[in-house]
Motif scaffolding. Structure first.
Motif, mmCIF file in Angstrom:
data_model
loop_
_atom_site.group_PDB
_atom_site.id
_atom_site.type_symbol
_atom_site.label_atom_id
_atom_site.label_comp_id
_atom_site.label_asym_id
_atom_site.label_seq_id
_atom_site.Cartn_x
_atom_site.Cartn_y
_atom_site.Cartn_z
ATOM 1 N N VAL A 190 68.686 118.654 34.291
ATOM 2 C CA VAL A 190 67.681 117.593 34.274
ATOM 3 C C VAL A 190 67.782 116.694 35.508
ATOM 4 C CG1 VAL A 190 67.340 117.522 31.767
ATOM 5 C CG2 VAL A 190 69.162 116.142 32.810
ATOM 6 N N CYS A 191 68.830 116.848 36.329
ATOM 7 C CA CYS A 191 69.001 115.996 37.516
ATOM 8 C C CYS A 191 69.155 116.826 38.793
ATOM 9 C CB CYS A 191 70.206 115.071 37.351
ATOM 10 S SG CYS A 191 70.079 113.881 35.997
ATOM 11 N N HIS B 39 69.877 120.936 28.791
ATOM 12 C CA HIS B 39 69.074 120.249 27.783
ATOM 13 C C HIS B 39 67.794 121.060 27.583
ATOM 14 C CE1 HIS B 39 71.768 116.843 27.823
ATOM 15 N NE2 HIS B 39 71.648 116.732 29.137
ATOM 16 N N GLU C 65 64.950 114.287 34.286
ATOM 17 C CA GLU C 65 65.343 112.880 34.201
ATOM 18 C C GLU C 65 64.382 112.038 35.047
ATOM 19 O OE1 GLU C 65 67.616 109.209 34.313
ATOM 20 O OE2 GLU C 65 66.757 110.328 35.985
ATOM 21 N N TYR D 141 73.591 111.535 36.846
ATOM 22 C CA TYR D 141 73.052 111.242 35.514
ATOM 23 C C TYR D 141 73.510 109.859 35.030
ATOM 24 C CZ TYR D 141 71.676 111.950 30.635
ATOM 25 O OH TYR D 141 71.094 111.833 29.403
#
Length: 211
Positions: A23-24, A57, A63, A177
């Motif tokens: 997500v990052c 995830h 993110e 994160y």
């Protein structure tokens, strides 16, 4: 035993970016790679760029700070959903670039003859900087970009034992994160700087200043 590769795999070169949550870091790297290739060639030219996470995830959006940084760089953030790293991702990938050495070790531990085609991003950057680009196939020939990318990956693998990192941390991209947006921007710049020589080596087209 070598991993099975479908016939259509010869027509594309798949780059898989791997981080922890997907997500990052790996979404930033995926989308910046796509952007740089299209800016230099006008199309993806047979390159397929994807990402996944070792503790991904699944189905999660990127993110928010990662998406903001990509937007500031002019990269597309649409349609992204997080994925957990699966065997099929490693099997299909021609080149796996990870955020850290731990991610690299996790990919290699999955098997599928992944050792020679898995590097940290910064490790691969360091290796391609010393490869003689004049000895690589011409990316402008029909199918040349895929052939060139494969030759580059093999050349980097051959150099790995001869060109060590100055420090262990030199091959790592730290996880932003939960950090504020300035830290995400610094990580984004770090990733973009590491990608520039990689995309130049794959495409044979240098980036423009400030890209």
């Amino acid at each position: 035993m070598a991993a099975f590769r479908p016939p259509e795999a010869d027509q594309v070169f798949r780059i898989l970016h791997v981080s922890t949550g997907n997500v990052c870091r790996s979404p930033i790297t995926e989308r910046l790679t796509r952007l740089a290739v299209v800016e230099r060639l006008g199309s993806d030219a047979g390159l397929v760029v994807e990402s996944a996470g070792t503790w991904g995830h699944v189905g999660a959006p990127m993110e928010a700070h990662a998406a903001q940084v990509l937007g500031e760089f002019g990269a597309d953030t649409d349609g992204f959903t997080g994925r957990e790293l699966l065997d099929e991702h490693v099997i299909r990938a021609d080149l796996v670039l990870t955020a850290t050495r731990d991610h690299r070790a996790q990919v290699i531990s999955m098997g599928h003859s992944a050792g020679l085609r898995t590097f940290t991003l910064k490790e691969f950057t360091r290796l391609v900087r010393v490869i003689d680009m004049g000895k690589l196939p011409d990316a402008r020939e029909p199918g040349g970009l895929v052939i060139r990318a494969r030759a580059l990956s093999r050349a980097a693998a051959a150099l790995r034992g001869w060109l060590a990192a100055p420090t262990a941390e030199a091959d790592e991209v730290q996880d932003p994160y939960g950090a504020p947006i300035p830290y995400f921007r610094s990580v984004g710049e770090e990733i973009r700087a590491a990608l520039d020589p990689v995309v130049t080596a794959i495409t044979g087209v240098p980036g423009t200043p400030g890209e």
